[in-house]
Motif scaffolding. Sequence first.
Motif, PDB file in Angstrom:
ATOM      1  N   UNK A  29      34.919  36.617  24.928  1.00 21.53           N
ATOM      2  CA  UNK A  29      35.111  36.856  26.364  1.00 21.53           C
ATOM      3  C   UNK A  29      35.671  35.586  27.010  1.00 21.53           C
ATOM      4  N   UNK A  30      35.079  34.459  26.650  1.00 24.44           N
ATOM      5  CA  UNK A  30      35.548  33.182  27.188  1.00 24.44           C
ATOM      6  C   UNK A  30      37.008  32.931  26.827  1.00 24.44           C
ATOM      7  N   UNK A  31      37.327  33.211  25.566  1.00 29.24           N
ATOM      8  CA  UNK A  31      38.700  32.999  25.097  1.00 29.24           C
ATOM      9  C   UNK A  31      39.682  33.908  25.832  1.00 29.24           C
ATOM     10  N   UNK A  32      39.328  35.181  25.951  1.00 29.25           N
ATOM     11  CA  UNK A  32      40.214  36.155  26.600  1.00 29.25           C
ATOM     12  C   UNK A  32      40.461  35.757  28.058  1.00 29.25           C
ATOM     13  N   UNK A  33      39.405  35.324  28.742  1.00 33.88           N
ATOM     14  CA  UNK A  33      39.559  34.945  30.149  1.00 33.88           C
ATOM     15  C   UNK A  33      40.442  33.721  30.297  1.00 33.88           C
ATOM     16  N   UNK A  34      40.267  32.792  29.375  1.00 37.97           N
ATOM     17  CA  UNK A  34      41.061  31.572  29.432  1.00 37.97           C
ATOM     18  C   UNK A  34      42.539  31.890  29.208  1.00 37.97           C
ATOM     19  N   UNK A  35      42.798  32.750  28.219  1.00 35.72           N
ATOM     20  CA  UNK A  35      44.186  33.134  27.949  1.00 35.72           C
ATOM     21  C   UNK A  35      44.770  33.912  29.119  1.00 35.72           C
ATOM     22  N   UNK A  36      43.954  34.764  29.730  1.00 36.58           N
ATOM     23  CA  UNK A  36      44.405  35.531  30.894  1.00 36.58           C
ATOM     24  C   UNK A  36      44.785  34.583  32.023  1.00 36.58           C
ATOM     25  N   UNK A  37      43.904  33.629  32.288  1.00 42.20           N
ATOM     26  CA  UNK A  37      44.128  32.707  33.406  1.00 42.20           C
ATOM     27  C   UNK A  37      45.388  31.866  33.197  1.00 42.20           C
ATOM     28  N   UNK A  38      45.760  31.654  31.921  1.00 36.63           N
ATOM     29  CA  UNK A  38      46.930  30.814  31.653  1.00 36.63           C
ATOM     30  C   UNK A  38      48.214  31.619  31.513  1.00 36.63           C
ATOM     31  N   UNK A  39      48.138  32.920  31.792  1.00 32.72           N
ATOM     32  CA  UNK A  39      49.327  33.766  31.725  1.00 32.72           C
ATOM     33  C   UNK A  39      49.685  34.171  33.151  1.00 32.72           C
ATOM     34  N   UNK A  40      50.587  33.423  33.801  1.00 29.79           N
ATOM     35  CA  UNK A  40      50.879  33.668  35.218  1.00 29.79           C
ATOM     36  C   UNK A  40      51.332  35.106  35.478  1.00 29.79           C
ATOM     37  N   UNK A  41      52.105  35.667  34.568  1.00 30.14           N
ATOM     38  CA  UNK A  41      52.597  37.032  34.741  1.00 30.14           C
ATOM     39  C   UNK A  41      51.444  38.013  34.872  1.00 30.14           C
ATOM     40  N   UNK A 125      34.754  42.537  28.208  1.00 29.95           N
ATOM     41  CA  UNK A 125      34.241  41.491  29.093  1.00 29.95           C
ATOM     42  C   UNK A 125      35.338  40.932  29.985  1.00 29.95           C
ATOM     43  N   UNK A 126      36.499  40.712  29.381  1.00 29.09           N
ATOM     44  CA  UNK A 126      37.628  40.197  30.166  1.00 29.09           C
ATOM     45  C   UNK A 126      38.024  41.210  31.239  1.00 29.09           C
ATOM     46  N   UNK A 127      38.047  42.489  30.878  1.00 26.99           N
ATOM     47  CA  UNK A 127      38.433  43.542  31.820  1.00 26.99           C
ATOM     48  C   UNK A 127      37.439  43.622  32.983  1.00 26.99           C
ATOM     49  N   UNK A 128      36.154  43.518  32.670  1.00 25.70           N
ATOM     50  CA  UNK A 128      35.130  43.585  33.725  1.00 25.70           C
ATOM     51  C   UNK A 128      35.364  42.469  34.746  1.00 25.70           C
ATOM     52  N   UNK A 129      35.562  41.257  34.248  1.00 28.42           N
ATOM     53  CA  UNK A 129      35.720  40.117  35.155  1.00 28.42           C
ATOM     54  C   UNK A 129      37.012  40.223  35.963  1.00 28.42           C
ATOM     55  N   UNK A 130      38.127  40.532  35.286  1.00 27.91           N
ATOM     56  CA  UNK A 130      39.400  40.582  36.019  1.00 27.91           C
ATOM     57  C   UNK A 130      39.416  41.736  37.011  1.00 27.91           C
ATOM     58  N   UNK A 131      38.806  42.866  36.646  1.00 27.97           N
ATOM     59  CA  UNK A 131      38.764  44.002  37.576  1.00 27.97           C
ATOM     60  C   UNK A 131      37.914  43.660  38.795  1.00 27.97           C
ATOM     61  N   UNK A 132      36.798  42.983  38.564  1.00 35.21           N
ATOM     62  CA  UNK A 132      35.923  42.601  39.676  1.00 35.21           C
ATOM     63  C   UNK A 132      36.674  41.700  40.654  1.00 35.21           C
ATOM     64  N   UNK A 133      37.404  40.720  40.122  1.00 38.57           N
ATOM     65  CA  UNK A 133      38.164  39.811  40.988  1.00 38.57           C
ATOM     66  C   UNK A 133      39.248  40.587  41.738  1.00 38.57           C
ATOM     67  N   UNK A 134      39.933  41.453  41.006  1.00 40.10           N
ATOM     68  CA  UNK A 134      41.018  42.233  41.603  1.00 40.10           C
ATOM     69  C   UNK A 134      40.517  43.111  42.752  1.00 40.10           C
ATOM     70  N   UNK A 135      39.416  43.830  42.513  1.00 43.68           N
ATOM     71  CA  UNK A 135      38.899  44.735  43.540  1.00 43.68           C
ATOM     72  C   UNK A 135      38.358  43.955  44.742  1.00 43.68           C
TER      73      UNK A 135
END
Lengths: 280, 301
Positions: A29-41, A125-135
């Motif tokens: 989960x930590x890895x996925x979030x970190x990679x997500x955060x570093x992908x501006x697109x 886990x990554x989806x839960x966090x990113x969706x929460x931020x998005x909503x």
Amino acid sequence: MTAARTATRTVPATRPAPPSAAAIGLARIGLELRLFARDPGQVVFSFAYPVIMLAIFGSVFGDEVVLPGIGFREYFLAGIAATGVMLTSFQAVGTAVAEERERGDLARLQTLGTPALSYAIGKAGQVVVTTAVQLALLLTVAATAFDVALPTDPGRWVTFAWVVLLGILAGTVLGLAVATVIGSARSAGTGIPAFAVVLQFISGVFFIGSDLPDWMDRVAAAFPLKWLVQGMRSVFLPDSAAVAEQAGSWEHGRTALVLAAWVIIGTVVCARTFRWRRAA
Amino acid sequence: MTATSPAPAPAAAAFDDGAAVRVRGLVKRYGDRTVVDGVDLDVRRGEVFALLGPNGAGKTTTVEVLEGVRRRDGGDVTVLGEDPARGGRAWRGRLGVVGQSTGSGNALTVRETLDHFARYHAAPVPTAELLADVGLTDAARTRVDRLSGGQRRRLEVALGVQGRPELLFLDEPTTGMDPVARRQFWTLVEGLRARGTTVLLTTHYLDEAAHLADRVGVISAGRLVEVAAPADLGAELRRVATVRWLEHGEYREVTTPEPAAVLRDLVAASPTGDVPGLTVTRPDLEDVYLQLVAAAEGETR
């Protein structure tokens, strides 16, 4: 000779058990979030797309009244929130998994003996966090910039929570399943977003549910997005608006059932077809 | 199938601690193309074994079957006492794998990558130690997608040995490395060997096989054509020497299994007892390898 070698061997004969699937899942989960955060697109698309859509539709049709006492913005907020959930779960996972498989990232996980469950935990886990931020972002903009009154009844937020959670789970497992069925990252990258756009139109994200032709609604009813949209409307619109749905009610029971069924179908398909490598 | 294959060691073989890898009659087909065609192979515990062969010879396919990532179409395979097709997590935890492909990398730094994958192992090698071993200490803070091809190979190697494997598979590990990195990698493998790790590596480089391996297996057209210590490889072929000397201002050459007899005749025939420009050469590893591969390829055509 053999005996001498064995005697001088310093590799431990017994080794401790490998870390649990949950522990590796947590690390992922930590890895996925970190990679997500570093992908501006990814970040811009996931977070800005629903807000931009709300801004465009809200500005163009903002003064229109959908139903007595219900403006277009309120109505559209429900649809775009549901769409956001689908994008951060189904679309993001589907395209990412196909890419990671093609890049050989998954082959490495396989040789490390990574449990497939850990990989799925990382994605979910990554989806839960990113969706929460998005909503959170979308609702804040809707409430502050577009004067949408958010519900105050806790019961509605409970509905919001289970609808979003089931939507996330269904989207994640279906994204994983679709990425495996499609195979190539190229096809996944064009096919999944195209499918998502069509689904948005037939599921009543942009149109009022009862305005859709009957056959279209029936097709949409087979997929999760329509139910996600309907569930969101039941959160953000007054109960009087339920008459505008095809069924004339919010159908909470059926919504939960259909979404749960998709979670199960997706999980079964993943469990049976998931591959770390593309077929040779 | 078991009944027809020659089985020198009976039931006890299954418990033989001497074999890290045991392969009998391995067959792998892609469609109607047979890429591995009846390979028998034993890798002893604690040895460094090199599979040497040209592109498309079946090296990678063989290794991938042993790693348990590719199904086989025939034969018996045992790796660390288990059938790779059924090996579970505990079994995988005892293996290290450095695959041939190097991903394009991602937005993580080298150190972040190693720290992350450390969490997959029960007793990982500390990141600082790994970085030093593969020579990436200075690149620790560089993003993986900005590493050079050779640096990325080194990271692959670091990830392969991170879990302190008993058996390490290295599929063309030094491809793309510069000479300094290659030497550093050799030192790393020598260190692993000294600590008792079994290593199975594939390579195109003869000097690498000669330098690192206790034994070399030459694979060509899906068959293992010879297995021997590097110095003994192609013993038959090496017995032949080339004698060369100067006669009437021109070089003459004789290829013979008995160079001593030729020398005796030459000396006897010379009025002065001297033979100008005399050399006796035996084929080196590369000559032997090329002949072995050519012979195997000729057979299948």
